[in-house]
Design an enzyme around this catalytic site. Structure first.
Site, short mmCIF file in Angstrom:
data_model
loop_
_atom_site.label_atom_id
_atom_site.label_comp_id
_atom_site.label_asym_id
_atom_site.label_seq_id
_atom_site.Cartn_x
_atom_site.Cartn_y
_atom_site.Cartn_z
N GLY A 11 0.83 -1.21 0.00
CA GLY A 11 0.00 0.00 0.00
C GLY A 11 0.86 1.25 0.00
O GLY A 11 1.82 1.33 0.77
N ARG A 72 1.29 -5.10 -5.77
CA ARG A 72 1.26 -6.31 -4.97
C ARG A 72 1.63 -7.43 -5.92
O ARG A 72 1.17 -7.48 -7.05
CB ARG A 72 -0.13 -6.51 -4.36
CG ARG A 72 -0.45 -5.37 -3.37
CD ARG A 72 -1.40 -5.81 -2.27
NE ARG A 72 -1.21 -5.01 -1.07
CZ ARG A 72 -1.87 -3.87 -0.80
NH1 ARG A 72 -2.76 -3.41 -1.63
NH2 ARG A 72 -1.64 -3.21 0.32
N ASP A 103 4.39 -4.38 6.41
CA ASP A 103 4.91 -5.66 6.91
C ASP A 103 4.96 -6.76 5.84
O ASP A 103 5.84 -7.62 5.88
CB ASP A 103 4.15 -6.13 8.16
CG ASP A 103 2.64 -6.14 7.96
OD1 ASP A 103 2.18 -5.77 6.86
OD2 ASP A 103 1.94 -6.52 8.91
N THR A 125 3.86 3.08 5.53
CA THR A 125 2.45 2.67 5.57
C THR A 125 1.67 3.66 6.43
O THR A 125 2.17 4.09 7.46
CB THR A 125 2.28 1.24 6.13
OG1 THR A 125 0.90 1.03 6.46
CG2 THR A 125 3.09 0.99 7.39
N ASP A 127 -0.80 2.98 8.17
CA ASP A 127 -1.44 2.29 9.30
C ASP A 127 -0.69 2.38 10.63
O ASP A 127 -1.25 2.07 11.68
CB ASP A 127 -1.65 0.81 8.96
CG ASP A 127 -2.70 0.62 7.88
OD1 ASP A 127 -3.60 1.48 7.79
OD2 ASP A 127 -2.62 -0.36 7.13
N ASP A 129 1.51 0.41 11.79
CA ASP A 129 1.36 -0.90 12.43
C ASP A 129 2.62 -1.76 12.36
O ASP A 129 2.53 -2.99 12.37
CB ASP A 129 0.18 -1.65 11.77
CG ASP A 129 0.41 -1.89 10.29
OD1 ASP A 129 1.34 -1.31 9.72
OD2 ASP A 129 -0.35 -2.67 9.70
N ARG A 171 -7.24 -2.11 8.96
CA ARG A 171 -7.86 -3.44 9.01
C ARG A 171 -7.51 -4.17 10.29
O ARG A 171 -8.36 -4.77 10.92
CB ARG A 171 -7.41 -4.27 7.81
CG ARG A 171 -8.42 -4.20 6.73
CD ARG A 171 -8.19 -5.17 5.61
NE ARG A 171 -8.54 -4.49 4.38
CZ ARG A 171 -7.70 -4.19 3.43
NH1 ARG A 171 -6.45 -4.55 3.50
NH2 ARG A 171 -8.10 -3.54 2.37
N ARG A 211 -27.65 15.21 28.58
CA ARG A 211 -26.86 16.34 29.07
C ARG A 211 -26.97 17.55 28.15
O ARG A 211 -26.36 18.58 28.38
CB ARG A 211 -25.39 15.91 29.10
CG ARG A 211 -24.89 15.59 30.47
CD ARG A 211 -23.38 15.54 30.58
NE ARG A 211 -22.59 15.78 29.40
CZ ARG A 211 -21.96 14.83 28.70
NH1 ARG A 211 -22.05 13.58 29.08
NH2 ARG A 211 -21.23 15.14 27.66
N HIS A 249 -9.98 5.87 0.38
CA HIS A 249 -8.62 6.07 -0.12
C HIS A 249 -8.13 7.51 -0.11
O HIS A 249 -6.95 7.73 -0.38
CB HIS A 249 -8.49 5.47 -1.52
CG HIS A 249 -8.36 3.98 -1.47
ND1 HIS A 249 -9.45 3.16 -1.31
CD2 HIS A 249 -7.27 3.18 -1.50
CE1 HIS A 249 -9.04 1.91 -1.27
NE2 HIS A 249 -7.72 1.89 -1.38
N GLN A 251 -7.45 8.89 2.35
CA GLN A 251 -6.48 8.81 3.45
C GLN A 251 -5.08 8.42 2.97
O GLN A 251 -4.10 8.57 3.68
CB GLN A 251 -6.94 7.80 4.51
CG GLN A 251 -8.21 8.20 5.21
CD GLN A 251 -8.87 7.03 5.94
OE1 GLN A 251 -8.56 6.74 7.07
NE2 GLN A 251 -9.78 6.36 5.27
P1 ADP Z 1 2.35 -4.05 2.71
O1 ADP Z 1 3.82 -4.07 2.44
O2 ADP Z 1 1.76 -2.68 2.57
O3 ADP Z 1 2.01 -4.75 4.00
P2 ADP Z 1 1.39 -6.39 1.23
O4 ADP Z 1 1.09 -7.18 2.44
O5 ADP Z 1 0.43 -6.42 0.11
O6 ADP Z 1 1.62 -4.85 1.53
O7 ADP Z 1 2.81 -6.90 0.68
C1 ADP Z 1 3.41 -6.29 -0.43
C2 ADP Z 1 4.14 -7.31 -1.26
O8 ADP Z 1 5.20 -7.91 -0.50
C3 ADP Z 1 3.32 -8.50 -1.70
O9 ADP Z 1 2.52 -8.22 -2.82
C4 ADP Z 1 4.41 -9.49 -2.05
O10 ADP Z 1 4.99 -9.20 -3.30
C5 ADP Z 1 5.45 -9.22 -0.96
N1 ADP Z 1 5.29 -10.21 0.13
C6 ADP Z 1 4.31 -10.27 1.05
N2 ADP Z 1 4.45 -11.36 1.84
C7 ADP Z 1 5.53 -12.02 1.40
C8 ADP Z 1 6.21 -13.22 1.78
N3 ADP Z 1 5.76 -13.97 2.79
N4 ADP Z 1 7.32 -13.58 1.09
C9 ADP Z 1 7.77 -12.83 0.07
N5 ADP Z 1 7.18 -11.69 -0.34
C10 ADP Z 1 6.09 -11.28 0.29
#
Ligand code: ADP
Length: 319
Positions: A11, A72, A103, A125, A127, A129, A171, A211, A249, A251
């Protein structure tokens, strides 16, 4: 290291551009070649890679989104995808990679590091988080966007004596909801980290009305559940004229705040320093206004939590 790469993934978040700029300029300042990889891990697999110059990152510090684009990429979760990525890195002689993202992106960075390609994660990000850092790049901007919206909603809520449910992003993490609720003076904040009791919520709204309160604002993080259902339940139980606004979005966009630009500049530069030092598998962050770096694994095994004292305070201030 003489050649490094940088990508943004997952994101997008305001301030990612400022982070890219810091990575590029810091590297060039230290005579390191830097390559921009477009569209995250998807672009890496496809070899969408180009050399960056000082001017490549001109006029972007104030822009939202990411000039490198984001994507992604499911394929990168597989061994095959990761090996394709490594092949591309080798082809360009890139020895280390800065990954700006959340993450999920960190998991990709960790996977590459395990395969012998040092990566450093920069938290990008909205978030907020990512464990191990007080703030992520983009959070402050998103928060200010939400506050701006809440203030406007408050005006019309007062005029029409209405109850407003405002759904914000988050989320799994309630940081945007909590901070925006506190800064926007919301009556109630619903976060994914806390069970909510609709009876308690409606009782509180009724107490407020007794109140003499004419309007109320309830902030709901998207991970809590259907804001439509919550608004409907409030209206049915209390009889108050209740409206819902889903911010969505908006945001994620907009010019980054000064705080996000400064944070992005500091963290982007630190990531380059770590790679210059030959360190991979690290994540950078800020704790008590000091820059920190730590094993990226920590961000993957630990869970992010909201500040419970702040949550309690939000309840105390919205009696
Ligand atoms: P964010 O980084 O915002 O949390 P995503 O969770 O969609 O977004 O992760 C972004 C990209 O990171 C994914 O589309 C994928 O290419 C890569 N990714 C996510 N998880 C894994 C994993 N377990 N191993 C390798 N690449 C990963």
């Amino acid at each position: 290291m003489k050649k490094i790469g940088v990508l943004t993934s997952g994101g997008d978040a305001p301030g990612m551009n400022a982070a890219i700029r810091a990575v590029v300029r810091k590297a060039i300042y230290h005579n390191i070649e830097v390559y921009g990889i477009s569209r995250g891990y998807q672009g890496l697999i496809e070899g969408d890679i180009r050399k960056m110059e000082i001017g490549s990152v001109g006029d972007i510090i104030h822009r939202g989104g990411t000039m490198l684009r984001s994507a992604r990429c499911l394929e990168f979760k597989t061994e095959e995808g990761q090996l394709k990525g490594i092949e591309q890195l080798k082809k360009h002689g890139i020895e280390g990679l800065v990954v700006i993202g959340g993450d999920g992106s960190y998991q990709g960075a960790q996977a590459l590091t395990k395969r012998g390609y040092p990566c450093v994660g920069v938290p990008g990000t909205i978030d907020n988080d990512i464990p191990g850092t007080d703030f992520t790049i983009g959070f402050d901007t998103a928060l200010n966007t939400v506050i701006d919206a809440i203030d406007k909603i408050r005006d019309t809520a007062t005029s029409h004596e209405r109850t407003y449910v405002v759904e914000v992003m988050g989320r799994n993490a309630g940081d945007i909801a909590l901070w925006a609720g506190l800064a926007g003076g919301a009556e109630t904040i619903l976060c994914p980290e806390h069970q909510h009791d609709i009876d308690e919520l409606t009782a509180k709204l009724k107490r407020g009305q007794e109140r003499g309160k004419k309007h109320s604002i309830i902030i709901v993080a998207e991970g809590v559940g259907s804001a439509v259902d919550i608004a409907r339940e409030i209206e049915q139980t209390t009889g108050f004229d209740t409206r819902l606004t889903v911010l969505g979005h908006v945001q994620r966009g907009g010019s980054p705040t000064a705080n996000d630009r400064v944070l992005a500049s500091r963290l982007g530069a630190l990531a380059v320093e770590l790679l210059m030092d030959g360190q991979g598998g690290r994540a950078v962050g800020i704790v008590a206004n000091q820059l920190v770096n730590y094993d990226i694994n920590e961000t993957l095994v630990k869970n992010h939590t909201i500040d419970q004292k702040m949550y309690k305070l939000s309840e105390e201030l919205s009696i």
